[in-house]
Scaffold this active site. Structure first.
Site, PDB file in Angstrom:
ATOM      1  N   ASP A 168       0.864  -1.182   0.000  1.00 21.91           N
ATOM      2  CA  ASP A 168       0.000   0.000   0.000  1.00 21.91           C
ATOM      3  C   ASP A 168       0.898   1.227   0.000  1.00 21.91           C
ATOM      4  O   ASP A 168       1.504   1.575   1.015  1.00 21.91           O
ATOM      5  CB  ASP A 168      -0.910  -0.021   1.232  1.00 21.91           C
ATOM      6  CG  ASP A 168      -1.723   1.249   1.385  1.00 21.91           C
ATOM      7  OD1 ASP A 168      -1.952   1.948   0.377  1.00 21.91           O
ATOM      8  OD2 ASP A 168      -2.151   1.547   2.527  1.00 21.91           O
ATOM      9  N   VAL A 169       0.998   1.881  -1.155  1.00 20.96           N
ATOM     10  CA  VAL A 169       1.921   3.001  -1.333  1.00 20.96           C
ATOM     11  C   VAL A 169       1.158   4.306  -1.105  1.00 20.96           C
ATOM     12  O   VAL A 169       0.371   4.736  -1.957  1.00 20.96           O
ATOM     13  CB  VAL A 169       2.541   2.993  -2.744  1.00 20.96           C
ATOM     14  CG1 VAL A 169       3.601   4.094  -2.861  1.00 20.96           C
ATOM     15  CG2 VAL A 169       3.132   1.631  -3.069  1.00 20.96           C
TER      16      VAL A 169
ATOM     17  N   ASN B  40       1.193   8.536   0.428  1.00 21.08           N
ATOM     18  CA  ASN B  40       2.033   9.716   0.274  1.00 21.08           C
ATOM     19  C   ASN B  40       3.117   9.798   1.335  1.00 21.08           C
ATOM     20  O   ASN B  40       4.167  10.403   1.103  1.00 21.08           O
ATOM     21  CB  ASN B  40       1.165  10.975   0.320  1.00 21.08           C
ATOM     22  CG  ASN B  40       0.312  11.125  -0.916  1.00 21.08           C
ATOM     23  OD1 ASN B  40       0.823  11.204  -2.022  1.00 21.08           O
ATOM     24  ND2 ASN B  40      -1.001  11.138  -0.739  1.00 21.08           N
ATOM     25  N   THR B  41       2.872   9.199   2.502  1.00 23.65           N
ATOM     26  CA  THR B  41       3.832   9.284   3.606  1.00 23.65           C
ATOM     27  C   THR B  41       4.624   7.995   3.773  1.00 23.65           C
ATOM     28  O   THR B  41       5.846   8.029   3.945  1.00 23.65           O
ATOM     29  CB  THR B  41       3.101   9.619   4.922  1.00 23.65           C
ATOM     30  OG1 THR B  41       2.361  10.824   4.753  1.00 23.65           O
ATOM     31  CG2 THR B  41       4.091   9.786   6.069  1.00 23.65           C
TER      32      THR B  41
ATOM     33  N   ALA C 248      -6.552   4.808  -5.447  1.00 24.80           N
ATOM     34  CA  ALA C 248      -6.580   3.383  -5.138  1.00 24.80           C
ATOM     35  C   ALA C 248      -6.834   3.129  -3.660  1.00 24.80           C
ATOM     36  O   ALA C 248      -7.551   2.187  -3.303  1.00 24.80           O
ATOM     37  CB  ALA C 248      -5.276   2.729  -5.570  1.00 24.80           C
ATOM     38  N   ASP C 249      -6.247   3.949  -2.786  1.00 19.87           N
ATOM     39  CA  ASP C 249      -6.447   3.744  -1.351  1.00 19.87           C
ATOM     40  C   ASP C 249      -7.911   3.916  -0.961  1.00 19.87           C
ATOM     41  O   ASP C 249      -8.469   3.131  -0.184  1.00 19.87           O
ATOM     42  CB  ASP C 249      -5.562   4.691  -0.545  1.00 19.87           C
ATOM     43  CG  ASP C 249      -5.753   6.159  -0.907  1.00 19.87           C
ATOM     44  OD1 ASP C 249      -6.276   6.470  -2.001  1.00 19.87           O
ATOM     45  OD2 ASP C 249      -5.355   7.029  -0.093  1.00 19.87           O
ATOM     46  N   ARG C 250      -8.566   4.929  -1.540  1.00 25.38           N
ATOM     47  CA  ARG C 250      -9.980   5.168  -1.241  1.00 25.38           C
ATOM     48  C   ARG C 250     -10.840   4.024  -1.793  1.00 25.38           C
ATOM     49  O   ARG C 250     -11.767   3.550  -1.127  1.00 25.38           O
ATOM     50  CB  ARG C 250     -10.422   6.505  -1.824  1.00 25.38           C
ATOM     51  CG  ARG C 250      -9.584   7.675  -1.331  1.00 25.38           C
ATOM     52  CD  ARG C 250      -9.929   8.976  -2.006  1.00 25.38           C
ATOM     53  NE  ARG C 250     -11.181   9.522  -1.485  1.00 25.38           N
ATOM     54  CZ  ARG C 250     -11.737  10.629  -1.960  1.00 25.38           C
ATOM     55  NH1 ARG C 250     -11.174  11.286  -2.964  1.00 25.38           N
ATOM     56  NH2 ARG C 250     -12.867  11.079  -1.432  1.00 25.38           N
TER      57      ARG C 250
ATOM     58  N   ASP D 208     -11.072   8.074   6.650  1.00 29.82           N
ATOM     59  CA  ASP D 208      -9.703   7.570   6.560  1.00 29.82           C
ATOM     60  C   ASP D 208      -8.732   8.669   6.963  1.00 29.82           C
ATOM     61  O   ASP D 208      -8.620   9.696   6.293  1.00 29.82           O
ATOM     62  CB  ASP D 208      -9.417   7.114   5.128  1.00 29.82           C
ATOM     63  CG  ASP D 208      -8.015   6.539   4.965  1.00 29.82           C
ATOM     64  OD1 ASP D 208      -7.322   6.341   5.986  1.00 29.82           O
ATOM     65  OD2 ASP D 208      -7.617   6.281   3.821  1.00 29.82           O
TER      66      ASP D 208
ATOM     67  N   THR E 246       0.010  28.274  26.092  1.00 29.45           N
ATOM     68  CA  THR E 246       0.042  28.261  24.625  1.00 29.45           C
ATOM     69  C   THR E 246       0.002  26.844  24.060  1.00 29.45           C
ATOM     70  O   THR E 246      -0.754  26.549  23.125  1.00 29.45           O
ATOM     71  CB  THR E 246       1.301  28.992  24.113  1.00 29.45           C
ATOM     72  OG1 THR E 246       1.241  30.350  24.540  1.00 29.45           O
ATOM     73  CG2 THR E 246       1.363  28.951  22.588  1.00 29.45           C
TER      74      THR E 246
END
EC number: 2.7.1.33
Length: 264
Positions: free
Chosen positions: A6-7, A9-10, A114-116, A135, A192
């Site tokens: 499973d390729v 973006n990260t 493809a992931d979706r 997701d 903060t």
């Protein structure tokens, strides 16, 4: 055995599946590596073949490979890995015998990643009925799937880490913080760092709950909500909108698709 990749973006996630004669399967091992389109097939092999041995497997145990990719520049090197080191031509999700077999009822069906698509396939197979899939990846995707398994559309929002990076990167004095669940449910921070964490975390929860509520209203029928992705567990205790939290949804989709392709 099936090797699935499973390729994203990260990261690239590799998983090894063992199938029984009745079609059920078990994930025997999984490994994660940072996505880098410049990584060669040989570099993948040095890393992956060592991990296979550590887990007690041989390269000859792998008889099928399937890849889902949202990073086209990585596809060639993964093909080299499979053909050179496993003597297998990989299936690519959404192509050839591994094409999608559910209706994609949107204006541009070819734009569905493809992931979706794998999440849609796996969620319909595992849970059925009308579904909303959330997701949590680099981006957070919301998908609407009807009871026939057809994809009806969705939305894309910046992932929580992207939101935090933008907040820190565009301000001079705000510190970098790690994403975690705040220690209380109060949305009034006293310093903060707490204020940043509250704004990012509870703001994200409010966005999710609002989006899911609006999607359910548009669907007009009871819909189960399935959460997946690396940060799904983080939000599970903060909201009651999820019916299922399924970290392996995309990998399950790859296994299901590989079996469908094999049956052709």
């Amino acid at each position: 055995m099936l090797l699935a990749a499973d390729v994203g973006n990260t990261n690239v996630v590799f998983a090894l599946f063992d199938f029984e004669s009745d079609g059920t399967y078990t994930i025997r091992a999984r490994w994660r590596i940072a996505t880098d389109p410049r990584r060669t097939g040989d570099e993948y092999a040095v890393w992956l073949l060592q991990l296979l041995k550590i887990e007690g497997f041989e390269r000859t145990d792998i008889t099928q490979v399937i890849v889902a990719s949202v990073v086209p520049r990585a596809d060639h090197n993964l093909t080299v890995l499979c053909e050179k080191y496993f003597r297998i031509t990989p299936l690519f999700a959404g192509q050839g015998s591994a094409r999608w077999r559910f209706a994609i009822d949107v204006d541009q069906p070819s734009s569905l990643g493809a992931d979706r698509a794998l999440n849609i396939l796996a969620a319909h197979t595992k849970y059925g009925g009308d579904l909303i899939i959330v997701d949590f990846g680099t981006a957070t995707k919301f998908e609407a799937v009807d009871f026939t398994g057809a994809y009806k559309g969705g939305s894309i929002a910046p992932g929580i880490n992207l939101s935090l990076d933008a907040l820190v990167g565009k301000t001079a004095k705000l510190p970098r913080i790690a994403i975690r669940a705040p220690s209380s449910r109060s949305v009034i921070g006293r310093n903060t760092e707490d204020q940043m964490l509250i704004g990012v975390f509870w703001g994200y929860v409010a966005m999710m709950e609002g989006m899911v509520a609006k999607m359910k209203s548009e669907i007009g029928r009871p819909a189960k909500v399935v959460a997946t992705g690396g940060l799904a567990i983080l939000f599970d205790d903060a909201t009651d909108i999820f019916d299922h939290v399924d970290a392996d949804l995309t990998l399950d989709g790859l296994a299901i698709l590989a079996r469908q392709a094999e049956a052709i």
